[in-house]
Motif scaffolding. Structure first.
Motif, PDB file in Angstrom:
ATOM      1  N   THR A  25      14.071   8.973   6.255  1.00  0.00           N
ATOM      2  CA  THR A  25      14.502   7.577   6.358  1.00  0.00           C
ATOM      3  C   THR A  25      13.411   6.715   6.984  1.00  0.00           C
ATOM      4  OG1 THR A  25      16.817   8.233   6.521  1.00  0.00           O
ATOM      5  CG2 THR A  25      16.253   6.028   7.310  1.00  0.00           C
ATOM      6  N   LEU A  26      12.869   7.170   8.090  1.00  0.00           N
ATOM      7  CA  LEU A  26      11.845   6.370   8.774  1.00  0.00           C
ATOM      8  C   LEU A  26      10.575   6.242   7.950  1.00  0.00           C
ATOM      9  CD1 LEU A  26      12.242   7.687  12.433  1.00  0.00           C
ATOM     10  CD2 LEU A  26      13.096   5.546  11.470  1.00  0.00           C
ATOM     11  N   TYR A  27      10.160   7.319   7.296  1.00  0.00           N
ATOM     12  CA  TYR A  27       8.890   7.309   6.567  1.00  0.00           C
ATOM     13  C   TYR A  27       9.027   6.750   5.155  1.00  0.00           C
ATOM     14  CZ  TYR A  27       4.278   8.794   5.073  1.00  0.00           C
ATOM     15  OH  TYR A  27       2.988   8.803   4.602  1.00  0.00           O
ATOM     16  N   LYS A  31       9.493   2.804   5.691  1.00  0.00           N
ATOM     17  CA  LYS A  31       8.029   2.697   5.516  1.00  0.00           C
ATOM     18  C   LYS A  31       7.249   2.671   6.829  1.00  0.00           C
ATOM     19  CE  LYS A  31       8.426   2.263   1.028  1.00  0.00           C
ATOM     20  NZ  LYS A  31       8.519   3.490   0.289  1.00  0.00           N
ATOM     21  N   LEU A  32       7.774   3.319   7.878  1.00  0.00           N
ATOM     22  CA  LEU A  32       7.012   3.434   9.114  1.00  0.00           C
ATOM     23  C   LEU A  32       5.851   4.392   8.892  1.00  0.00           C
ATOM     24  CD1 LEU A  32       9.581   2.123  10.307  1.00  0.00           C
ATOM     25  CD2 LEU A  32       9.288   3.621  12.274  1.00  0.00           C
ATOM     26  N   ARG A  60       1.885   9.115   2.111  1.00  0.00           N
ATOM     27  CA  ARG A  60       1.244   7.971   1.466  1.00  0.00           C
ATOM     28  C   ARG A  60      -0.239   8.000   1.781  1.00  0.00           C
ATOM     29  NH1 ARG A  60       5.854   5.554   4.015  1.00  0.00           N
ATOM     30  NH2 ARG A  60       4.561   4.864   5.738  1.00  0.00           N
ATOM     31  N   GLY A  61      -1.005   7.341   0.941  1.00  0.00           N
ATOM     32  CA  GLY A  61      -2.430   7.186   1.218  1.00  0.00           C
ATOM     33  C   GLY A  61      -2.630   6.212   2.366  1.00  0.00           C
ATOM     34  N   ARG A  62      -3.758   6.284   2.980  1.00  0.00           N
ATOM     35  CA  ARG A  62      -4.051   5.377   4.094  1.00  0.00           C
ATOM     36  C   ARG A  62      -4.125   3.939   3.609  1.00  0.00           C
ATOM     37  NH1 ARG A  62      -8.681   7.228   7.938  1.00  0.00           N
ATOM     38  NH2 ARG A  62      -7.864   5.362   8.891  1.00  0.00           N
ATOM     39  N   GLY A  63      -3.540   3.047   4.394  1.00  0.00           N
ATOM     40  CA  GLY A  63      -3.607   1.624   4.087  1.00  0.00           C
ATOM     41  C   GLY A  63      -2.636   1.180   3.015  1.00  0.00           C
ATOM     42  N   ASN A  69       4.428  -4.425   5.332  1.00  0.00           N
ATOM     43  CA  ASN A  69       5.397  -5.162   6.137  1.00  0.00           C
ATOM     44  C   ASN A  69       4.804  -5.779   7.389  1.00  0.00           C
ATOM     45  OD1 ASN A  69       7.440  -4.506   4.341  1.00  0.00           O
ATOM     46  ND2 ASN A  69       7.874  -2.584   5.374  1.00  0.00           N
ATOM     47  N   LYS A  70       3.511  -5.687   7.548  1.00  0.00           N
ATOM     48  CA  LYS A  70       2.889  -6.209   8.756  1.00  0.00           C
ATOM     49  C   LYS A  70       2.230  -7.555   8.448  1.00  0.00           C
ATOM     50  CE  LYS A  70       2.364  -1.691  10.735  1.00  0.00           C
ATOM     51  NZ  LYS A  70       1.512  -0.670  11.217  1.00  0.00           N
TER      52      LYS A  70
END
Length: 71
Positions: A25-27, A31-32, A60-63, A69-70
């Protein structure tokens, strides 16, 4: 760090059935990043990363989605 809660205790206290559901859920859903999840649960980046891999959660890949969401 003898007073750290177990992953299972953290998951239950957060309203999840188990740690796998919490991490998914978090990842995947929220999308944390791994680093952000580590901060939430109070474990190191490496320990959190290892748990995510253990449960077969695709990384996920970096970046990637980590930065969507930031502001």
């Amino acid at each position: 760090m003898a007073d750290l809660q177990s992953w299972h205790q953290i998951a239950l206290a957060s309203g999840y059935r188990d740690e796998a559901e919490m991490l998914r859920t978090l990842y995947e859903t929220k999308k944390l990043s791994v680093r952000d999840i580590a901060r939430v649960v109070g474990y190191s980046y490496k320990t959190t990363y290892d748990r995510i891999v253990r449960y077969g959660i695709a990384l996920r890949g970096r970046g990637g989605a980590n930065h969507l969401n930031k502001g």
